[in-house]
Scaffold this motif. Structure first.
Motif, mmCIF file in Angstrom:
data_model
loop_
_atom_site.group_PDB
_atom_site.id
_atom_site.type_symbol
_atom_site.label_atom_id
_atom_site.label_comp_id
_atom_site.label_asym_id
_atom_site.label_seq_id
_atom_site.Cartn_x
_atom_site.Cartn_y
_atom_site.Cartn_z
ATOM 1 N N LEU A 1 0.813 -1.207 0.000
ATOM 2 C CA LEU A 1 0.000 0.000 0.000
ATOM 3 C C LEU A 1 0.849 1.259 0.000
ATOM 4 C CD1 LEU A 1 -2.831 -1.058 2.487
ATOM 5 C CD2 LEU A 1 -2.996 -0.831 0.008
ATOM 6 N N LYS B 1 -2.914 2.847 -14.903
ATOM 7 C CA LYS B 1 -4.252 3.413 -14.794
ATOM 8 C C LYS B 1 -4.312 4.219 -13.498
ATOM 9 C CE LYS B 1 -6.273 -0.575 -12.395
ATOM 10 N NZ LYS B 1 -7.349 -1.606 -12.429
ATOM 11 N N GLY C 1 -4.957 5.259 -9.823
ATOM 12 C CA GLY C 1 -5.068 4.463 -8.609
ATOM 13 C C GLY C 1 -6.391 4.685 -7.903
ATOM 14 N N LYS C 2 -6.488 4.150 -6.710
ATOM 15 C CA LYS C 2 -7.708 4.262 -5.917
ATOM 16 C C LYS C 2 -8.076 5.731 -5.716
ATOM 17 C CE LYS C 2 -9.766 2.617 -1.607
ATOM 18 N NZ LYS C 2 -9.512 1.930 -0.309
ATOM 19 N N ASP C 3 -9.359 6.020 -5.829
ATOM 20 C CA ASP C 3 -9.872 7.386 -5.685
ATOM 21 C C ASP C 3 -9.281 8.334 -6.731
ATOM 22 O OD1 ASP C 3 -11.361 6.597 -3.449
ATOM 23 O OD2 ASP C 3 -9.676 6.967 -2.114
ATOM 24 N N LYS C 4 -8.839 7.752 -7.890
ATOM 25 C CA LYS C 4 -8.306 8.535 -9.013
ATOM 26 C C LYS C 4 -7.038 9.302 -8.637
ATOM 27 C CE LYS C 4 -11.825 7.290 -11.520
ATOM 28 N NZ LYS C 4 -11.683 6.321 -12.645
ATOM 29 N N LYS C 5 -6.323 8.820 -7.627
ATOM 30 C CA LYS C 5 -5.095 9.479 -7.199
ATOM 31 C C LYS C 5 -3.904 8.564 -7.476
ATOM 32 C CE LYS C 5 -7.381 12.124 -3.538
ATOM 33 N NZ LYS C 5 -7.462 12.379 -2.080
ATOM 34 N N GLU D 1 -1.360 3.128 -10.809
ATOM 35 C CA GLU D 1 -1.094 1.730 -10.491
ATOM 36 C C GLU D 1 -0.968 0.942 -11.787
ATOM 37 O OE1 GLU D 1 -5.152 -0.588 -9.597
ATOM 38 O OE2 GLU D 1 -4.751 0.987 -8.118
ATOM 39 N N THR E 1 -1.336 -1.805 -14.754
ATOM 40 C CA THR E 1 -2.451 -2.582 -15.291
ATOM 41 C C THR E 1 -1.954 -3.336 -16.522
ATOM 42 O OG1 THR E 1 -4.762 -2.480 -16.001
ATOM 43 C CG2 THR E 1 -3.334 -0.683 -16.733
#
Length: 384
Positions: free
Chosen positions: A10, A243, A245-249, A252, A254
């Protein structure tokens, strides 16, 4: 996975969007310098950019990372999946046959591919009812190459990836699919249509589509890194795909969902509408061919008339779209993008080619503005 390993993963994912730009960017002085802020803020992993005129390459630069997690800097020889940038390349190959008098854009597709005889069009459709009728006219070669054929984006059989069927079988599955609209009356972006064009190439030429591309286009242009099947050596140069990441921040990693892995497997089938891999240098050569009216390095590959047809609107008046033969058109500018944000564009008024090679399935933050920033810088430096 234990808690310690999970925490490490993380934390690593979070900091992907916060890494400083690699050291080589201190030496970037051309239009690619406009991309450094996007790399530094973590909205762009990396890019290779090219600017050329009809005579020479003016700028070829790399910024950011080919692999963010491994801290591997981007480099100008990096390979990218160019996706729908394959469409104008397929269009150029088809126009070679038009030049030779072997294909006419206004001929019905069924003249070359008899499986399209007797096609149907959807006249009425609801949740539980579909009414079919005969189209007022058959779709033409021009229709399939400018997305007004009525064909859907793909057939139901082209799943889960576009490369699981041979070109012959993929196109046959399209022939079995009812048209969504009357030919020539509506613009619907369709990989199926460009694939039909690719199939016409191999039927008319008498050789596999991919062999024709190699012999008549890639070879003469020196596009040595343009392929449907990257070799093991080329795969080592493939830029990693990202692409939001989580919450468009942040970013990450792909994969390319449209294609089957491993990408080097020759069991995969060529996909004319979007299967090519290439480099900025190769795409620049192709664009220079078009900017030069069909001539590259003193060799004529396409007629001036063919280039004009490819790069000017071929859609009937009243249909709101601008598309030639494989190229999106807008006045003196024409070009094409790819699903993972690659782009090539030709400004015939300025006499300028721009190529933007990234591998992004979407951008976080303002990363989508990176292409515009590059183009603006390129025009400012070289477009006067």
């Amino acid at each position: 996975m234990n808690k310690a390993m999970l925490s490490l993963v993380l934390v690593t994912a979070f900091f992907i969007g916060l890494l400083p730009a690699p050291a080589q960017e201190k030496s970037v002085k051309g239009p690619a310098a406009a991309l450094v802020p996007f790399v530094e803020e973590g909205t762009l992993a990396g890019a290779v950019t090219l600017v050329a005129n009809k005579d020479k390459v003016l700028s070829l630069e790399a910024v950011g990372y080919a692999d963010v997690g491994a801290r591997r800097p981007m480099f100008v020889e990096a390979l990218f999946w160019i996706a729908s940038m394959s469409k104008p390349i397929t269009g150029a190959a088809l126009m070679i046959l038009v030049d030779e008098g072997k294909v006419n854009l206004d001929d019905p597709v069924e003249k070359y591919l008899p499986e399209f005889k007797g096609q149907w069009v959807i006249v009425e459709q609801s949740k539980d009812r579909m009414v079919l009728g005969k189209p007022k006219r058959p779709m033409t070669v021009r229709d399939v190459m400018n997305h007004t054929s009525g064909l859907p984006p793909k057939s139901a059989m082209e799943n889960p990836t576009y490369d699981i069927l041979s070109l012959k079988d993929a196109v046959r599955s399209n022939a079995l699919t009812p048209l969504n609209s009357e030919p020539g009356t509506k613009y619907v972006y369709s990989n199926a249509g460009i694939n039909v064009g690719g199939r016409i190439i191999e039927v008319v030429s008498g050789m596999p589509y991919e062999k024709f591309m190699d012999q008549r286009l890639f070879g003469p242009l020196g596009m040595k890194d343009t392929t449907f099947w990257p070799s093991e050596e080329q795969l080592k140069r493939l830029a990693k795909t990202y692409k939001p990441g989580k919450d468009k921040k942040g970013l990450e990693p792909t994969t390319i969902a449209a294609l089957k892995y491993p990408l080097s497997d020759k069991g995969r089938h060529p996909f004319p509408g979007g299967g090519l891999f290439s480099t900025a240098g190769d795409c620049g050569r192709f664009c220079q061919l078009v900017l030069n009216g069909g001539v590259y390095d003193g060799k004529r590959i396409l007629s001036e008339a063919a280039v004009k047809t490819m790069t000017t609107n071929q859609i009937a008046e009243g249909v709101k779209a601008g598309y030639g033969v494989g190229w999106a058109t807008s006045g003196a500018t024409f070009g094409h993008g790819g699903a993972y944000a690659t782009n090539m564009s030709i400004d015939s008024k300025r006499g300028l080619v721009t190529v933007f090679m990234v591998q992004h399935n979407g951008f976080p933050g303002n990363g989508s503005q990176s292409l515009g920033a590059f183009r603006k810088a390129a025009e400012g430096m070289y477009g006067q």
